[in-house]
Design a protein around this motif. Sequence first.
Motif, mmCIF file in Angstrom:
data_model
loop_
_atom_site.group_PDB
_atom_site.id
_atom_site.type_symbol
_atom_site.label_atom_id
_atom_site.label_comp_id
_atom_site.label_asym_id
_atom_site.label_seq_id
_atom_site.Cartn_x
_atom_site.Cartn_y
_atom_site.Cartn_z
ATOM 1 N N LYS A 1 1.027 -1.013 -0.024
ATOM 2 C CA LYS A 1 -0.012 0.023 0.017
ATOM 3 C C LYS A 1 0.726 1.390 0.060
ATOM 4 O O LYS A 1 0.470 2.467 -0.515
ATOM 5 N N MET A 2 2.107 1.233 0.608
ATOM 6 C CA MET A 2 2.894 2.221 0.555
ATOM 7 C C MET A 2 4.412 1.575 0.575
ATOM 8 O O MET A 2 4.638 0.773 1.669
ATOM 9 N N ALA A 3 5.398 2.022 -0.332
ATOM 10 C CA ALA A 3 6.634 1.678 -0.324
ATOM 11 C C ALA A 3 7.491 2.944 0.170
ATOM 12 O O ALA A 3 7.183 3.907 -0.231
ATOM 13 N N VAL A 4 8.514 2.645 1.032
ATOM 14 C CA VAL A 4 9.218 3.838 1.798
ATOM 15 C C VAL A 4 10.511 3.273 1.466
ATOM 16 O O VAL A 4 11.204 2.318 1.927
ATOM 17 N N TYR A 5 11.578 4.191 0.920
ATOM 18 C CA TYR A 5 12.765 4.187 0.979
ATOM 19 C C TYR A 5 13.649 4.585 2.129
ATOM 20 O O TYR A 5 13.425 5.591 2.878
ATOM 21 N N THR A 6 14.550 3.659 2.781
ATOM 22 C CA THR A 6 15.315 4.038 3.780
ATOM 23 C C THR A 6 16.835 3.561 3.635
ATOM 24 O O THR A 6 16.958 2.848 2.529
ATOM 25 N N HIS A 7 17.614 3.966 4.229
ATOM 26 C CA HIS A 7 19.034 3.650 4.157
ATOM 27 C C HIS A 7 19.697 3.950 3.001
ATOM 28 O O HIS A 7 19.959 2.929 2.463
ATOM 29 N N MET A 8 19.059 5.009 2.353
ATOM 30 C CA MET A 8 19.543 5.239 1.012
ATOM 31 C C MET A 8 20.993 5.701 0.833
ATOM 32 O O MET A 8 21.498 6.712 1.687
ATOM 33 N N VAL A 9 21.651 4.880 0.009
ATOM 34 C CA VAL A 9 23.006 5.221 -0.198
ATOM 35 C C VAL A 9 23.155 6.004 -1.579
ATOM 36 O O VAL A 9 22.842 5.597 -2.704
ATOM 37 N N ILE A 10 23.089 7.180 -1.486
ATOM 38 C CA ILE A 10 23.059 8.399 -2.462
ATOM 39 C C ILE A 10 24.303 8.865 -2.727
ATOM 40 O O ILE A 10 24.907 9.198 -2.129
ATOM 41 N N PRO A 11 24.772 8.695 -4.089
ATOM 42 C CA PRO A 11 26.109 9.503 -4.638
ATOM 43 C C PRO A 11 25.994 10.878 -4.229
ATOM 44 O O PRO A 11 25.064 11.538 -4.491
ATOM 45 N N PRO A 12 27.166 11.761 -4.148
ATOM 46 C CA PRO A 12 26.994 12.956 -3.755
ATOM 47 C C PRO A 12 26.832 13.718 -5.095
ATOM 48 O O PRO A 12 26.524 15.136 -4.982
ATOM 49 N N PHE A 13 26.531 13.178 -6.302
ATOM 50 C CA PHE A 13 26.355 14.164 -7.551
ATOM 51 C C PHE A 13 24.568 14.002 -7.752
ATOM 52 O O PHE A 13 24.203 14.543 -8.602
ATOM 53 N N GLU A 14 24.116 13.160 -6.706
ATOM 54 C CA GLU A 14 22.511 13.258 -6.855
ATOM 55 C C GLU A 14 21.808 14.228 -5.719
ATOM 56 O O GLU A 14 22.489 14.370 -4.677
ATOM 57 N N ALA A 15 20.751 14.389 -5.746
ATOM 58 C CA ALA A 15 19.688 14.932 -4.869
ATOM 59 C C ALA A 15 19.811 14.168 -3.387
ATOM 60 O O ALA A 15 19.535 13.017 -3.548
ATOM 61 N N ALA A 16 20.129 14.770 -2.497
ATOM 62 C CA ALA A 16 20.184 14.277 -1.254
ATOM 63 C C ALA A 16 18.922 13.926 -0.509
ATOM 64 O O ALA A 16 18.805 12.846 0.300
ATOM 65 N N ASP A 17 17.733 14.210 -1.311
ATOM 66 C CA ASP A 17 16.532 13.997 -0.729
ATOM 67 C C ASP A 17 15.795 12.786 -1.238
ATOM 68 O O ASP A 17 14.951 12.122 -1.101
ATOM 69 N N GLY A 18 16.575 11.920 -2.084
ATOM 70 C CA GLY A 18 16.301 10.682 -2.747
ATOM 71 C C GLY A 18 15.389 10.724 -3.894
ATOM 72 O O GLY A 18 14.982 9.617 -4.370
ATOM 73 N N SER A 19 15.333 11.802 -4.328
ATOM 74 C CA SER A 19 14.336 12.156 -5.600
ATOM 75 C C SER A 19 14.994 11.155 -6.782
ATOM 76 O O SER A 19 14.115 10.877 -7.468
ATOM 77 N N THR A 20 16.071 11.201 -6.818
ATOM 78 C CA THR A 20 16.706 10.300 -8.203
ATOM 79 C C THR A 20 16.369 9.039 -8.189
ATOM 80 O O THR A 20 15.906 8.349 -9.085
ATOM 81 N N ASP A 21 16.667 8.385 -6.711
ATOM 82 C CA ASP A 21 16.380 7.132 -6.728
ATOM 83 C C ASP A 21 14.633 6.720 -6.899
ATOM 84 O O ASP A 21 14.471 5.899 -7.417
ATOM 85 N N VAL A 22 13.891 7.617 -6.327
ATOM 86 C CA VAL A 22 12.337 7.562 -6.654
ATOM 87 C C VAL A 22 12.190 7.693 -8.176
ATOM 88 O O VAL A 22 11.389 6.913 -8.738
ATOM 89 N N ALA A 23 12.787 8.660 -9.019
ATOM 90 C CA ALA A 23 12.889 8.638 -10.358
ATOM 91 C C ALA A 23 13.148 7.489 -11.109
ATOM 92 O O ALA A 23 12.575 7.136 -11.976
ATOM 93 N N ARG A 24 14.411 6.736 -10.508
ATOM 94 C CA ARG A 24 14.820 5.800 -11.354
ATOM 95 C C ARG A 24 13.817 4.435 -11.093
ATOM 96 O O ARG A 24 13.496 3.613 -11.945
ATOM 97 N N THR A 25 13.299 4.458 -9.707
ATOM 98 C CA THR A 25 12.222 3.252 -9.629
ATOM 99 C C THR A 25 11.141 3.450 -10.514
ATOM 100 O O THR A 25 10.595 2.606 -11.036
ATOM 101 N N ARG A 26 10.690 4.833 -10.768
ATOM 102 C CA ARG A 26 9.495 5.040 -11.576
ATOM 103 C C ARG A 26 9.681 4.623 -13.296
ATOM 104 O O ARG A 26 9.273 3.897 -13.778
ATOM 105 N N ALA A 27 11.100 5.126 -13.421
ATOM 106 C CA ALA A 27 11.409 4.751 -14.589
ATOM 107 C C ALA A 27 11.740 3.237 -15.095
ATOM 108 O O ALA A 27 11.285 2.850 -16.136
ATOM 109 N N ALA A 28 11.764 2.638 -13.892
ATOM 110 C CA ALA A 28 11.889 1.072 -13.941
ATOM 111 C C ALA A 28 10.347 0.307 -14.020
ATOM 112 O O ALA A 28 10.388 -0.634 -14.166
ATOM 113 N N GLY A 29 9.476 1.125 -13.920
ATOM 114 C CA GLY A 29 8.275 0.564 -14.015
ATOM 115 C C GLY A 29 7.105 0.679 -12.827
ATOM 116 O O GLY A 29 6.206 0.136 -13.086
#
Length: 113
Positions: free
Chosen positions: A61-89
């Motif tokens: 019903k809700m997916a939540v990202y935690t323990h996000m290992v984010i490269p320094p060249f990406e947004a620190a808020d996890g939005s890039t990971d969310v966008a990549r997840t969306r792009a993957a379907g």
Amino acid sequence: GHSVVYSGDTKPSQNLVTHSQKVDVLIHEVYGWPREDGYEVYDYHTSPEGAAGIFNQTLPKMAVYTHMVIPPFEAADGSTDVARTRAAGYTGPLTAGVDLMKIDITSSGVVIR
């Protein structure tokens, strides 16, 4: 009568998929570095694309990202990971966790504060 699954550090796992079917909240770690930049730990974590597959198989019903290992060249808020997840379907509910986030699970649904 509600359910929460917390993945901990994990690569994509059929065991997790089997025991996470239609949970209210699936809290999952995500590793956003490209494989070639972090190969020594990549096989012990889940990419945003791998998480998309897990979410599509479990339909939380809700997916939540935690323990996000984010490269320094990406947004620190996890939005890039969310966008990549969306792009993957994955098109279902998804948010990047933040410190002190509160998740309410009620008979009406899941509310993030």
